[in-house]
Write an enzyme that holds these catalytic residues in place. Structure first.
Site, mmCIF file in Angstrom:
data_model
loop_
_atom_site.group_PDB
_atom_site.id
_atom_site.type_symbol
_atom_site.label_atom_id
_atom_site.label_comp_id
_atom_site.label_asym_id
_atom_site.label_seq_id
_atom_site.Cartn_x
_atom_site.Cartn_y
_atom_site.Cartn_z
ATOM 1 C CG ASP A 109 -1.735 1.229 1.412
ATOM 2 O OD1 ASP A 109 -1.686 2.107 0.528
ATOM 3 O OD2 ASP A 109 -2.436 1.326 2.434
ATOM 4 C CE LYS A 113 -1.670 6.944 -3.481
ATOM 5 N NZ LYS A 113 -2.224 6.029 -2.457
ATOM 6 C CD GLU A 166 -5.125 3.409 -2.550
ATOM 7 O OE1 GLU A 166 -5.999 4.171 -2.085
ATOM 8 O OE2 GLU A 166 -3.996 3.791 -2.889
ATOM 9 C CG ASP A 205 -9.066 4.915 1.341
ATOM 10 O OD1 ASP A 205 -8.609 5.581 2.288
ATOM 11 O OD2 ASP A 205 -8.345 4.276 0.561
HETATM 12 MG MG MG Z 1 -4.557 4.763 1.995
#
Ligand code: MG
Ligand code: ADP
Length: 624
Positions: A25, A87, A186, A208
């Site tokens: 992840d 990211k 994800e 999320d």
């Molecule tokens: Mg995350």
């Protein structure tokens, strides 16, 4: 077409030969690595027992790169060389980064239109290189824990990462020396971690909220395969924003100007996060700000103040949730389970809000920080060939949207990119002209709004449409893509049943490079396209309205209109004609509205006398 490989790497390996594979992840804030051992998936800790690796990389002059906790600790003192939240920069252009520059306090090298580069003590680094450092650290951690070389890794990405962001993530994996078995969404990973794939069927919502991104995904499980029904979210919304808001409040209380005391601001940011974590468990947190002159402000952050700061941020997750439900064509009551992912879902206020939106208590048994890595590890185990092939999750997708040309040279997408195949979708279109007996169907592929910017795949004609008033003919166009990626398009006029069809290979001759370029363009030109589309739409609508009014006036003007009425309509017609030729979309829209107004009474009269060619009631939405 760029189908995902059907035959997966390692699939033919003998089952007794266990291959070391991991799920990673790669988070905005924290990254984790997990693997399946003795049938159980779990995250791997570092030598000191920590599972979460802060996604922070510190560059130094002439010394090794530092990744993780130690880099995070140095962030306040060495902000320009300590890269966090990288990211957010993945797959972005220099221009996107300028807007993020206010949030990410790095020195960016003057761009050449390509990948942004950050100036550090160790020289210029790209976001891909920074991410590769994080991945390399996790690879080493895994190899030390598992005692061998990794055969491959599954890396997770947000469901709505576009192609260049995915490509950048893959590049980072390769740069770190990993064999990237697959990028996995994800939410799908989270669903797999909860074993939702073992259920018979159902629709699930994955909520999320991490540090830097919010993702809501609606997944449907159908015979062991997850289909992404809809995704929505905000790529710039997360716990970081709460940290900034809390720090802003603290600095305000302490009377510190962020612009002149960057160091105090960085420190406040860290303290704000700590306070936020405390407030997930307690009703109050102690906070302080150390000013540049060494003096200290001390205060308390209580429940009410905290709610006032974070609630508006949490509230921003609601609209994407509703949009995702709408896009999926379902209501909240259809959701079988809600899965919470991301560290920020530890906050009771966030849980409560998610529960309110979906009307059910969310699943949260698995640590929301680890759930994605665990799902990725399960998937990696399968892809590495450690499991029987019938347990594989195979999702083949359409790389670029498929659609047809509509009036004004615009594209109406029928099947959007990333749809899983096989898939069939139908859409109704109407005739444009009175008495139209044929319709040309032009099948195109691409993400852009205008046909000229997309790829032409096929053309065919539907003939024998019974003559009708414009807008009365209903032509149903059906797109069907089979498991081999073959596209069939058929068109059928609904009242007469006349039909015509064609079979095409959607990606014939389209190389991966071309797909890549088209996607990049679609992102780069999105804004420009929507302006162009709006203008074309209004011009097309103006043409339609002008023709309809002219016909109506020619047919019934003499009998149904008084001289002043006729003059008013003529004025409105002339004005719209001139706007159609010279003006922008908003002005044309206004011209149409004025003409609509001028002809409203006339249209009503025509209807009253039983003339079926009613002027009003045909709106642009009939064409979509
Ligand atoms: Mg995350
Ligand atoms: P990402 O996916 O962006 O890497 P994570 O899922 O690791 O993010 O979540 C990180 C975010 O979760 C950070 O903003 C962090 O402050 C927040 N977080 C972690 N634990 C808690 C907690 N106990 N209470 C509130 N927020 C938390």
């Amino acid at each position: 077409m760029a189908l995902l490989q059907i035959s997966e790497p390692g699939q033919s390996t003998a089952p007794h030969q266990h291959r070391l594979a991991v799920g990673i992840d790669l988070g905005t804030t924290n990254s984790l690595v997990a693997t399946v051992r003795s049938g159980l998936a779990d995250t791997l800790p570092d030598a000191t027992g920590r599972h979460l690796l802060p996604s922070v990389v510190r560059y130094r002059d002439g010394a090794d790169v530092i990744v993780g906790e130690a880099a995070l600790a140095a962030a306040a003192d060495d902000p320009l060389n300590t890269i966090a939240s990288v990211k957010r920069l993945m797959g972005r252009g220099v221009d996107d980064v300028k807007t993020l520059g206010g949030v990410l306090p790095y020195d960016f090298a003057p761009g050449d239109g390509g990948m942004p580069r950050i100036c550090t003590a160790a020289g210029l680094v790209s976001p891909v290189e920074v991410s590769a450092e994080i991945l390399r650290t996790l690879k080493q951690r895994a190899e030390a824990a598992l005692g061998g070389e990794l055969s491959g890794a599954v890396i997770t990405v947000p469901a709505y990462f576009d192609d260049s962001q995915r490509q950048a993530t893959k590049d980072a994996g390769r740069l770190a020396g990993l064999t990237v078995l697959r990028l996995l969404n994800e939410p799908t990973a989270a669903a797999v971690a909860y074993g939702l794939d073992k259920k018979a069927e159902g629709v699930f919502a994955i909520y999320d909220l991490g540090g830097g991104t919010f993702d809501i995904s609606i997944l449907r499980l159908n015979r062991g395969v997850f289909e992404v029904l809809a995704t929505a979210g905000d790529s710039a919304l997360g716990g970081d924003d709460m940290d900034y808001a809390i720090a802003g409040w603290m600095l305000g209380q302490a009377g510190v100007d962020v612009a002149t005391d960057l160091r105090a601001a960085r420190r406040a940011l860290r303290d704000a996060r700590t306070a936020k974590h405390v407030l997930s468990e307690s009703a109050e947190a102690a906070v302080q700000v150390v000013r540049a002159d060494g003096t200290v402000w001390e205060g308390r952050l209580g429940c009410e103040q905290f709610a006032a700061i974070v609630d508006p941020i949490i509230e921003r997750t609601v609209a994407p949730c509703k949009r995702a439900l709408r896009d999926a064509g379902i209501s909240a009551s259809d959701i079988a389970e809600v899965v919470l992912v991301g560290g920020s879902t530890r906050m009771p206020r966030v849980r409560h809000r998610a529960e309110l939106v979906f009307g059910r208590t969310p699943l949260a048994d698995i640590d929301p920080d680890r759930v994605v890595a665990i799902g990725a590890a399960i998937q990696a185990d399968i892809l590495a060939g450690n499991k029987a092939s019938d347990e594989m999750l195979l999702l083949d997708v359409i790389p670029l949207s498929l659609g047809i040309e509509i009036m004004g040279g615009m594209v109406e997408k029928v099947i959007v990119r990333n749809s899983t195949i096989p898939i069939a979708k139908a859409q109704d279109f109407t005739t444009f002209k009175d008495g139209q007996t044929a319709m040309a169907i032009h099948v195109v592929q691409g993400e852009r709004e205008l046909v000229s910017d997309c790829r032409s795949l096929a053309r065919f004609e539907l003939r024998g449409i019974p003559p009708m008033v414009a807008g009365a003919g209903r032509i149903r166009v059906t797109f069907q893509v089979d498991a081999d990626g073959l596209l069939g398009v058929s068109a059928q006029e609904q009242t007469s049943g006349v039909e015509s069809s064609v079979v095409v290979k959607p990606s014939y001759g389209l190389s991966d490079d071309e797909i890549e370029r088209m996607l990049r363009d679609s992102i780069a030109y999105a804004q420009e396209d929507s302006v162009a589309r709006d203008l074309r739409e209004q011009q097309t609508e103006a043409d339609r309205v002008l023709a309809a009014v002219e016909n109506a006036v020619a047919a019934d003007g003499a009998t149904l209109l008084s001289a002043p009425e006729r003059e008013e309509i003529d004025r409105a017609l002339a004005r719209l004609r001139s706007l159609r030729a010279n003006a922008n979309a908003a002005q044309i829209r206004d011209g149409i509205a004025v003409l609509d107004q001028a002809t409203a009474e006339f249209a009503a009269r025509r209807m009253n006398v039983g003339i079926s060619k009613a002027l009003s009631g045909h709106r642009l939405d009939e064409f979509s």
